[in-house]
Design a protein around this motif. Structure first.
Motif, PDB file in Angstrom:
ATOM      1  N   THR A 129     -34.362  -8.027  30.534  1.00  0.00           N
ATOM      2  CA  THR A 129     -35.699  -8.380  30.040  1.00  0.00           C
ATOM      3  C   THR A 129     -36.623  -8.776  31.184  1.00  0.00           C
ATOM      4  OG1 THR A 129     -34.781  -9.138  27.939  1.00  0.00           O
ATOM      5  CG2 THR A 129     -36.997  -9.882  28.499  1.00  0.00           C
ATOM      6  N   ASP A 130     -36.117  -9.588  32.096  1.00  0.00           N
ATOM      7  CA  ASP A 130     -36.940 -10.044  33.214  1.00  0.00           C
ATOM      8  C   ASP A 130     -37.290  -8.897  34.159  1.00  0.00           C
ATOM      9  OD1 ASP A 130     -36.847 -12.672  32.282  1.00  0.00           O
ATOM     10  OD2 ASP A 130     -34.968 -13.076  33.326  1.00  0.00           O
TER      11      ASP A 130
ATOM     12  N   GLU B  26     -43.847 -10.570  26.427  1.00  0.00           N
ATOM     13  CA  GLU B  26     -42.697 -10.431  25.529  1.00  0.00           C
ATOM     14  C   GLU B  26     -42.921  -9.314  24.518  1.00  0.00           C
ATOM     15  OE1 GLU B  26     -42.052 -14.196  23.743  1.00  0.00           O
ATOM     16  OE2 GLU B  26     -41.421 -15.185  25.606  1.00  0.00           O
TER      17      GLU B  26
ATOM     18  N   VAL C 189     -42.730  -5.872  26.302  1.00  0.00           N
ATOM     19  CA  VAL C 189     -41.357  -5.497  26.659  1.00  0.00           C
ATOM     20  C   VAL C 189     -40.599  -5.005  25.433  1.00  0.00           C
ATOM     21  CG1 VAL C 189     -39.120  -6.383  27.430  1.00  0.00           C
ATOM     22  CG2 VAL C 189     -41.200  -6.980  28.691  1.00  0.00           C
ATOM     23  N   TYR C 190     -40.712  -5.744  24.337  1.00  0.00           N
ATOM     24  CA  TYR C 190     -39.980  -5.355  23.128  1.00  0.00           C
ATOM     25  C   TYR C 190     -40.496  -4.031  22.569  1.00  0.00           C
ATOM     26  CZ  TYR C 190     -37.827  -5.249  18.584  1.00  0.00           C
ATOM     27  OH  TYR C 190     -37.111  -4.838  17.482  1.00  0.00           O
TER      28      TYR C 190
ATOM     29  N   THR D 158     -33.424  -1.348  23.041  1.00  0.00           N
ATOM     30  CA  THR D 158     -33.491  -2.772  22.668  1.00  0.00           C
ATOM     31  C   THR D 158     -32.134  -3.449  22.801  1.00  0.00           C
ATOM     32  OG1 THR D 158     -33.196  -2.148  20.338  1.00  0.00           O
ATOM     33  CG2 THR D 158     -35.455  -2.489  21.112  1.00  0.00           C
TER      34      THR D 158
ATOM     35  N   LEU E 282     -31.655  -5.341  26.203  1.00  0.00           N
ATOM     36  CA  LEU E 282     -32.612  -6.339  26.681  1.00  0.00           C
ATOM     37  C   LEU E 282     -31.975  -7.634  27.164  1.00  0.00           C
ATOM     38  CD1 LEU E 282     -35.634  -5.969  24.212  1.00  0.00           C
ATOM     39  CD2 LEU E 282     -35.473  -5.246  26.600  1.00  0.00           C
ATOM     40  N   HIS E 283     -30.943  -8.089  26.535  1.00  0.00           N
ATOM     41  CA  HIS E 283     -30.373  -9.381  26.896  1.00  0.00           C
ATOM     42  C   HIS E 283     -29.093  -9.248  27.725  1.00  0.00           C
ATOM     43  CE1 HIS E 283     -33.383 -11.313  24.470  1.00  0.00           C
ATOM     44  NE2 HIS E 283     -33.061 -10.541  23.449  1.00  0.00           N
TER      45      HIS E 283
END
Length: 236
Positions: A81-82, A99, A102-103, A112, A115-116
């Motif tokens: 994500t960053d 945010e 990005v999403y 998706t 992302l984390h």
């Protein structure tokens, strides 16, 4: 339009070249000047002589997205994500807007689920997709892929092609040695020894190359992988 006039830089010497909007393949033997040309269009290098204008604007005043052959070498952050958000954060965009951007981009690209994840846990193909997302997050006028396809499997490459066809970037330029990629482009620029040898649609270049030419040894056909490999195995 990308307009190139009388440029000289490194091995490159191009008197006049106009690149139309669309998907543009840049190909030629190793050391022919493909990366140098792309770096000048991106504003990374400045020509010793001549000028480059993107819609009448200097490259360094144009929003350009760049993905290299080994994109993970330029990744800065530990989380996906960053990494995707970094261009917007460096331009001090509001956190909530970042945010959301990005999403939305991740949803459009179908990533998706990444992302984390930590960047270090990604496969090579996944890292290319994250680098591509980071290049697209600013909605660039020009997207450049410098031999990004060199180490991609067919599935990931197909995913990349679908994305770049559908994101709406006016100019997408990619350097490649892969004949299937060249024939999928809207326009092709063939470079050898720092000069533009051919330009046109894949069909135009294919037709011209089989009708007799002093450069027949380089451009017999874009659709014969055996000849293609023979051409790019040598700079002669």
């Amino acid at each position: 339009m990308i307009c190139i006039s009388s440029i000289r830089c490194g091995c490159l010497s191009i008197s006049d070249l106009t690149i139309k909007p669309g998907l543009v393949a840049i190909t030629g033997p190793n050391g022919s000047g493909k990366t140098t040309l792309l770096e000048m269009i991106a504003g990374i290098q400045i020509p010793i002589e001549g000028s480059i204008r993107i819609n009448n604007t200097e490259p360094r005043k144009t929003t350009v997205g760049w993905v290299g052959e080994f994109p993970d070498l330029n990744m800065t952050f530990t989380r996906v994500t960053d990494e995707i958000a970094s261009p917007l954060r460096f331009s001090f965009q509001p956190c909530r807007a970042i945010e959301e951007s990005v999403y939305e981009l991740a949803r459009t690209m179908g990533i998706t689920q990444l992302l984390h994840r930590p960047v270090r846990s990604l496969s090579g193909g996944e890292k290319v997709l994250i680098a591509l997302a980071s290049a697209l997050i600013t909605k660039p006028e020009v997207l450049i892929l410098d031999e990004t396809d060199s180490h991609l499997d067919a599935f990931t490459l197909g995913t990349v092609d679908i994305i770049i066809r559908n994101v709406g970037v006016p100019h997408v330029l990619f350097a490649t040695h892969r004949p299937d990629r060249v024939t999928s482009a809207d326009h092709v620029i063939v470079i050898k020894q720092g000069e533009v040898l051919r330009k046109g649609t894949p069909d135009e270049i294919h037709l011209n190359s089989i009708q007799g030419s002093e450069h027949l040894s380089l451009l017999r056909t874009l659709r014969d992988p055996t000849l293609w490999r023979a051409v790019h195995a040598s700079d002669s």
